[in-house]
Motif scaffolding. Structure first.
Motif, short mmCIF file in Angstrom:
data_model
loop_
_atom_site.label_atom_id
_atom_site.label_comp_id
_atom_site.label_asym_id
_atom_site.label_seq_id
_atom_site.Cartn_x
_atom_site.Cartn_y
_atom_site.Cartn_z
N ASN A 31 0.81 -1.21 0.00
CA ASN A 31 0.00 0.00 0.00
C ASN A 31 0.84 1.26 0.00
O ASN A 31 0.31 2.36 -0.12
CB ASN A 31 -0.91 0.03 1.22
N TYR A 32 2.14 1.11 0.16
CA TYR A 32 3.02 2.25 0.31
C TYR A 32 3.93 2.40 -0.90
O TYR A 32 4.30 1.43 -1.55
CB TYR A 32 3.89 2.10 1.56
N THR A 55 3.55 -1.74 -8.57
CA THR A 55 3.99 -1.97 -9.95
C THR A 55 5.51 -2.09 -10.07
O THR A 55 6.01 -2.59 -11.07
CB THR A 55 3.54 -0.83 -10.85
N GLY A 56 6.25 -1.57 -9.09
CA GLY A 56 7.70 -1.59 -9.19
C GLY A 56 8.27 -0.50 -10.06
O GLY A 56 9.46 -0.52 -10.38
N SER A 71 15.20 -1.20 -5.40
CA SER A 71 14.45 -2.45 -5.61
C SER A 71 13.66 -2.78 -4.36
O SER A 71 13.82 -2.13 -3.33
CB SER A 71 15.39 -3.60 -5.97
N LYS A 72 12.80 -3.79 -4.46
CA LYS A 72 11.94 -4.14 -3.33
C LYS A 72 11.84 -5.64 -3.20
O LYS A 72 12.00 -6.37 -4.17
CB LYS A 72 10.56 -3.52 -3.54
N ASP A 73 11.54 -6.06 -1.99
CA ASP A 73 11.24 -7.46 -1.71
C ASP A 73 9.97 -7.46 -0.87
O ASP A 73 10.02 -7.24 0.34
CB ASP A 73 12.40 -8.13 -0.96
N ASN A 74 8.84 -7.67 -1.54
CA ASN A 74 7.56 -7.58 -0.84
C ASN A 74 7.44 -8.63 0.27
O ASN A 74 6.81 -8.38 1.30
CB ASN A 74 6.42 -7.73 -1.83
N ASP A 101 0.47 8.08 -0.74
CA ASP A 101 0.07 8.88 -1.90
C ASP A 101 0.43 8.17 -3.19
O ASP A 101 1.40 7.41 -3.25
CB ASP A 101 0.75 10.24 -1.87
N TYR A 102 -0.33 8.47 -4.22
CA TYR A 102 -0.08 7.88 -5.53
C TYR A 102 1.14 8.50 -6.19
O TYR A 102 1.39 9.69 -6.06
CB TYR A 102 -1.31 8.10 -6.41
#
Length: 124
Positions: A31-32, A55-56, A71-74, A101-102
């Motif tokens: 959500n963030y 979306t990355g 990068s991210k690791d959900n 926020d979007y």
């Protein structure tokens, strides 16, 4: 209460690499939208990079484009900043930030939640 915990800063020689991590203490990680900012002594806090967790999609400041990768690791609720080809002018306290926020905002006022910061020092 949303908490952001950064790690990975340190001292490195010019041309070297570091990887920063930022763990978000919420289950609804996606959500963030997340970002990295930095602040050098006597200077304003400046945008480094941002990522949308659904979306990355990513955004970079011109000064780090081609050298830094966000990068991210959900699964781990964690965002990373891989910093390569570091320069002395990259020396700063690096902050992780989060917003619901979007979009990929590059202003500090966009982000409601902040980490405590981690020092990155690049020697020449």
């Amino acid at each position: 209460q949303v908490q952001l915990v950064e790690s990975g800063g340190g001292l490195v020689q010019a041309g070297g690499s570091l990887r920063l991590s930022c763990a978000l203490s919420r289950r609804t990680f996606s959500n963030y939208n997340m970002a990295w900012f930095r602040q050098a002594p006597g200077k304003e806090r400046e945008f480094v990079s941002a990522i949308t967790l659904i979306t990355g999609s990513t955004r970079y400041a011109d000064s780090v484009k081609g050298r830094f990768t966000i990068s991210k690791d959900n699964a781990k609720n964690t965002v990373y900043l891989q910093m390569n080809s570091l320069k002395p002018e990259d020396t700063a306290v690096y902050y992780c930030a989060a917003t619901t926020d979007y979009g990929l905002g590059n202003l500090p006022t966009t982000y409601r939640y902040w980490g405590q910061g981690t020092q990155v020092t690049v020697s020449s």
